[in-house]
Design an enzyme around this catalytic site. Structure first.
Site, PDB file in Angstrom:
ATOM      1  N   HIS A  66       0.844  -1.200   0.000  1.00 48.01           N
ATOM      2  CA  HIS A  66       0.000   0.000   0.000  1.00 48.01           C
ATOM      3  C   HIS A  66       0.881   1.253   0.000  1.00 48.01           C
ATOM      4  O   HIS A  66       0.625   2.198  -0.740  1.00 48.01           O
ATOM      5  CB  HIS A  66      -0.891   0.048   1.251  1.00 48.01           C
ATOM      6  CG  HIS A  66      -1.891  -1.050   1.360  1.00 48.01           C
ATOM      7  ND1 HIS A  66      -2.060  -1.795   2.493  1.00 48.01           N
ATOM      8  CD2 HIS A  66      -2.808  -1.527   0.468  1.00 48.01           C
ATOM      9  CE1 HIS A  66      -3.038  -2.675   2.319  1.00 48.01           C
ATOM     10  NE2 HIS A  66      -3.500  -2.545   1.091  1.00 48.01           N
ATOM     11  N   LYS A  82     -16.914  -6.965   6.699  1.00 46.46           N
ATOM     12  CA  LYS A  82     -15.651  -7.676   6.468  1.00 46.46           C
ATOM     13  C   LYS A  82     -15.010  -8.158   7.768  1.00 46.46           C
ATOM     14  O   LYS A  82     -13.972  -8.791   7.721  1.00 46.46           O
ATOM     15  CB  LYS A  82     -14.671  -6.750   5.730  1.00 46.46           C
ATOM     16  CG  LYS A  82     -14.812  -6.799   4.212  1.00 46.46           C
ATOM     17  CD  LYS A  82     -13.596  -6.193   3.545  1.00 46.46           C
ATOM     18  CE  LYS A  82     -13.591  -6.466   2.045  1.00 46.46           C
ATOM     19  NZ  LYS A  82     -12.402  -5.883   1.411  1.00 46.46           N
ATOM     20  N   ARG A  89      -2.351  -6.158  -8.402  1.00 47.76           N
ATOM     21  CA  ARG A  89      -1.244  -7.090  -8.171  1.00 47.76           C
ATOM     22  C   ARG A  89      -1.161  -8.143  -9.255  1.00 47.76           C
ATOM     23  O   ARG A  89      -0.124  -8.388  -9.825  1.00 47.76           O
ATOM     24  CB  ARG A  89      -1.414  -7.779  -6.809  1.00 47.76           C
ATOM     25  CG  ARG A  89      -1.003  -6.916  -5.653  1.00 47.76           C
ATOM     26  CD  ARG A  89      -1.539  -7.434  -4.367  1.00 47.76           C
ATOM     27  NE  ARG A  89      -2.992  -7.339  -4.364  1.00 47.76           N
ATOM     28  CZ  ARG A  89      -3.757  -7.508  -3.315  1.00 47.76           C
ATOM     29  NH1 ARG A  89      -3.212  -7.840  -2.170  1.00 47.76           N
ATOM     30  NH2 ARG A  89      -5.062  -7.384  -3.386  1.00 47.76           N
ATOM     31  N   SER A 110      -2.851  -7.749   2.960  1.00 47.96           N
ATOM     32  CA  SER A 110      -3.134  -7.603   4.395  1.00 47.96           C
ATOM     33  C   SER A 110      -3.501  -8.959   4.988  1.00 47.96           C
ATOM     34  O   SER A 110      -3.117  -9.270   6.114  1.00 47.96           O
ATOM     35  CB  SER A 110      -4.294  -6.625   4.612  1.00 47.96           C
ATOM     36  OG  SER A 110      -3.960  -5.351   4.143  1.00 47.96           O
TER      37      SER A 110
HETATM   38  P1  ADP Z   1      -9.810  -3.727  -0.329  1.00 47.21           P
HETATM   39  O1  ADP Z   1     -10.278  -4.402   0.917  1.00 47.21           O
HETATM   40  O2  ADP Z   1     -10.663  -2.603  -0.780  1.00 47.21           O
HETATM   41  O3  ADP Z   1      -9.413  -4.656  -1.460  1.00 47.21           O
HETATM   42  P2  ADP Z   1      -7.088  -3.374   0.536  1.00 47.21           P
HETATM   43  O4  ADP Z   1      -6.822  -2.621   1.771  1.00 47.21           O
HETATM   44  O5  ADP Z   1      -6.840  -4.841   0.546  1.00 47.21           O
HETATM   45  O6  ADP Z   1      -8.529  -2.963   0.099  1.00 47.21           O
HETATM   46  O7  ADP Z   1      -6.260  -2.741  -0.670  1.00 47.21           O
HETATM   47  C1  ADP Z   1      -6.432  -1.404  -1.062  1.00 47.21           C
HETATM   48  C2  ADP Z   1      -5.868  -1.235  -2.447  1.00 47.21           C
HETATM   49  O8  ADP Z   1      -4.480  -1.506  -2.444  1.00 47.21           O
HETATM   50  C3  ADP Z   1      -6.451  -2.146  -3.505  1.00 47.21           C
HETATM   51  O9  ADP Z   1      -6.505  -1.426  -4.713  1.00 47.21           O
HETATM   52  C4  ADP Z   1      -5.458  -3.268  -3.602  1.00 47.21           C
HETATM   53  O10 ADP Z   1      -5.486  -3.881  -4.871  1.00 47.21           O
HETATM   54  C5  ADP Z   1      -4.184  -2.494  -3.388  1.00 47.21           C
HETATM   55  N1  ADP Z   1      -3.099  -3.349  -2.865  1.00 47.21           N
HETATM   56  C6  ADP Z   1      -3.167  -4.226  -1.846  1.00 47.21           C
HETATM   57  N2  ADP Z   1      -1.976  -4.844  -1.658  1.00 47.21           N
HETATM   58  C7  ADP Z   1      -1.143  -4.325  -2.600  1.00 47.21           C
HETATM   59  C8  ADP Z   1       0.210  -4.584  -2.973  1.00 47.21           C
HETATM   60  N3  ADP Z   1       0.938  -5.490  -2.328  1.00 47.21           N
HETATM   61  N4  ADP Z   1       0.735  -3.871  -3.989  1.00 47.21           N
HETATM   62  C9  ADP Z   1      -0.032  -2.975  -4.644  1.00 47.21           C
HETATM   63  N5  ADP Z   1      -1.314  -2.713  -4.377  1.00 47.21           N
HETATM   64  C10 ADP Z   1      -1.875  -3.374  -3.368  1.00 47.21           C
END
Ligand code: ADP
Length: 161
Positions: free
Chosen positions: A17, A41, A90, A129
């Protein structure tokens, strides 16, 4: 002034992130990180905890702010008068879901909200996450995956459970 919103659950924020956030501020004048308050969630961290973690993690990165939101992202964007959403991609598996959400947001907003995708840096392509939580739960060191300030908070969460 070009502003964008980077929305997500951030449960917790990872280095993946952070990488997207750092790259976004090179493209936009202002980036608002919008932390989703979504009880469906059943997140590990409360929304206020996630906001605080992010605020700590982005200290020193200019032109970034962190806010919680609930409800529809399009309503939050309208309220902020922002017309661009940033999402990270990703792998192909992210694509189908993200495409659907992006097209829906564009349609429902009356073509007023576009989504820009940043592809993950290869070193973070595997990182999520969920995997971080799984590792931390079983005592695997997550130092390489999350900002340092998150580590004691993760440890505490799993100790309290
Ligand atoms: P959500 O629950 O809305 O999917 P996340 O908190 O998991 O949200 O992720 C927020 C954003 O960050 C999403 O667009 C996700 O694809 C992106 N993201 C998550 N992990 C990574 C990563 N390792 N590299 C790049 N982008 C990521």
């Amino acid at each position: 002034m070009k502003s964008a919103i980077y929305p997500g659950s951030f449960d917790p924020v990872t280095n993946g992130h952070l990488d997207i956030i750092k790259r976004s501020v090179n493209i936009f004048d202002e980036v608002i990180i919008a932390v989703l308050n979504n009880n469906e969630k059943s997140p590990l961290f409360l929304v206020q905890e996630r906001v605080n973690m992010l605020k700590e993690a982005v200290k020193g990165i200019p032109n970034v702010s962190v806010e919680a939101f609930s409800g529809l992202l399009i309503d939050f964007a309208k309220q902020k008068d922002v017309h661009v959403i940033i999402r990270g991609l990703r792998a192909v598996t992210d694509f189908e879901y993200e495409l659907q959400i992006a097209q829906g947001n564009r349609k429902v907003s009356g073509e007023d909200l576009d989504t820009i995708f940043l592809t993950t840096s290869l070193e973070y392509a595997y990182l999520s996450s969920s995997t971080v939580k799984e590792y931390a739960k079983y005592g695997v060191c997550v130092k390489e995956f999350v900002p340092e300030s998150i580590i004691p908070l993760l440890e505490k969460k799993f100790k309290d459970r």
